[in-house]
Design a protein around this motif. Structure first.
Motif, mmCIF file in Angstrom:
data_model
loop_
_atom_site.group_PDB
_atom_site.id
_atom_site.type_symbol
_atom_site.label_atom_id
_atom_site.label_comp_id
_atom_site.label_asym_id
_atom_site.label_seq_id
_atom_site.Cartn_x
_atom_site.Cartn_y
_atom_site.Cartn_z
ATOM 1 N N ILE A 7 2.210 -7.299 -13.977
ATOM 2 C CA ILE A 7 2.497 -8.475 -13.148
ATOM 3 C C ILE A 7 2.616 -8.079 -11.681
ATOM 4 O O ILE A 7 2.029 -8.722 -10.803
ATOM 5 N N PHE A 8 3.375 -7.012 -11.385
ATOM 6 C CA PHE A 8 3.525 -6.584 -10.001
ATOM 7 C C PHE A 8 2.210 -6.058 -9.431
ATOM 8 O O PHE A 8 1.932 -6.225 -8.241
ATOM 9 N N LEU A 9 1.384 -5.459 -10.273
ATOM 10 C CA LEU A 9 0.076 -4.993 -9.816
ATOM 11 C C LEU A 9 -0.808 -6.169 -9.426
ATOM 12 O O LEU A 9 -1.474 -6.137 -8.386
ATOM 13 N N VAL A 10 -0.802 -7.221 -10.219
ATOM 14 C CA VAL A 10 -1.587 -8.414 -9.897
ATOM 15 C C VAL A 10 -1.061 -9.064 -8.617
ATOM 16 O O VAL A 10 -1.847 -9.499 -7.762
ATOM 17 N N ILE A 11 0.255 -9.126 -8.469
ATOM 18 C CA ILE A 11 0.847 -9.681 -7.241
ATOM 19 C C ILE A 11 0.412 -8.864 -6.034
ATOM 20 O O ILE A 11 0.065 -9.424 -4.987
ATOM 21 N N ILE A 13 -2.330 -7.060 -5.701
ATOM 22 C CA ILE A 13 -3.754 -7.270 -5.435
ATOM 23 C C ILE A 13 -3.980 -8.614 -4.752
ATOM 24 O O ILE A 13 -4.726 -8.700 -3.766
ATOM 25 N N ILE A 14 -3.324 -9.652 -5.251
ATOM 26 C CA ILE A 14 -3.479 -10.982 -4.645
ATOM 27 C C ILE A 14 -2.938 -10.987 -3.216
ATOM 28 O O ILE A 14 -3.560 -11.545 -2.305
ATOM 29 N N ALA A 15 -1.798 -10.350 -3.004
ATOM 30 C CA ALA A 15 -1.228 -10.307 -1.657
ATOM 31 C C ALA A 15 -2.129 -9.519 -0.706
ATOM 32 O O ALA A 15 -2.258 -9.877 0.462
ATOM 33 N N ALA A 16 -2.740 -8.454 -1.207
ATOM 34 C CA ALA A 16 -3.643 -7.668 -0.354
ATOM 35 C C ALA A 16 -4.883 -8.477 0.020
ATOM 36 O O ALA A 16 -5.363 -8.407 1.155
ATOM 37 N N ILE A 17 -5.392 -9.247 -0.925
ATOM 38 C CA ILE A 17 -6.567 -10.080 -0.632
ATOM 39 C C ILE A 17 -6.234 -11.142 0.409
ATOM 40 O O ILE A 17 -7.030 -11.425 1.304
ATOM 41 N N LEU A 18 -5.031 -11.720 0.305
ATOM 42 C CA LEU A 18 -4.635 -12.780 1.229
ATOM 43 C C LEU A 18 -4.121 -12.245 2.572
ATOM 44 O O LEU A 18 -3.879 -13.020 3.485
ATOM 45 N N GLY A 19 -3.926 -10.937 2.680
ATOM 46 C CA GLY A 19 -3.544 -10.350 3.957
ATOM 47 C C GLY A 19 -2.049 -10.125 4.139
ATOM 48 O O GLY A 19 -1.614 -9.818 5.248
ATOM 49 N N PHE A 20 -1.266 -10.283 3.100
ATOM 50 C CA PHE A 20 0.175 -10.031 3.195
ATOM 51 C C PHE A 20 0.433 -8.558 2.880
ATOM 52 O O PHE A 20 0.755 -8.192 1.754
ATOM 53 N N THR A 21 0.309 -7.723 3.906
ATOM 54 C CA THR A 21 0.333 -6.282 3.656
ATOM 55 C C THR A 21 1.711 -5.773 3.239
ATOM 56 O O THR A 21 1.804 -4.875 2.402
ATOM 57 N N ARG A 22 2.782 -6.307 3.801
ATOM 58 C CA ARG A 22 4.117 -5.832 3.424
ATOM 59 C C ARG A 22 4.448 -6.192 1.985
ATOM 60 O O ARG A 22 4.997 -5.388 1.244
ATOM 61 N N ILE A 23 4.109 -7.396 1.575
ATOM 62 C CA ILE A 23 4.361 -7.821 0.197
ATOM 63 C C ILE A 23 3.502 -7.000 -0.755
ATOM 64 O O ILE A 23 3.964 -6.580 -1.816
ATOM 65 N N ALA A 24 2.267 -6.740 -0.370
ATOM 66 C CA ALA A 24 1.371 -5.944 -1.209
ATOM 67 C C ALA A 24 1.898 -4.525 -1.360
ATOM 68 O O ALA A 24 1.874 -3.955 -2.452
ATOM 69 N N GLY A 25 2.388 -3.958 -0.276
ATOM 70 C CA GLY A 25 2.939 -2.605 -0.336
ATOM 71 C C GLY A 25 4.185 -2.528 -1.197
ATOM 72 O O GLY A 25 4.354 -1.592 -1.986
ATOM 73 N N ALA A 26 5.051 -3.515 -1.051
ATOM 74 C CA ALA A 26 6.273 -3.534 -1.854
ATOM 75 C C ALA A 26 5.960 -3.737 -3.328
ATOM 76 O O ALA A 26 6.519 -3.050 -4.191
#
Length: 48
Positions: A7-11, A13-26
């Protein structure tokens, strides 16, 4: 536990695609930690 890791991996990936780099990193950091915990528990269970 592996379910939460995915679940966190999918979150992440989706955050990285949408440009939310901090959320994607966390989210990817949490996914890595959960995967390592799952792996340790699995190895201990396998040995026992």
């Amino acid at each position: 536990m592996l379910h939460w890791t995915l679940i966190f991996l999918v979150i992440a990936i989706i955050a990285a695609i949408l440009g939310f780099t901090r959320i994607a990193g966390a989210a990817s950091g949490i996914a890595k930690i959960l995967f390592l915990v799952f792996l340790v528990v699995w190895i201990v269970t396998l040995i026992l």
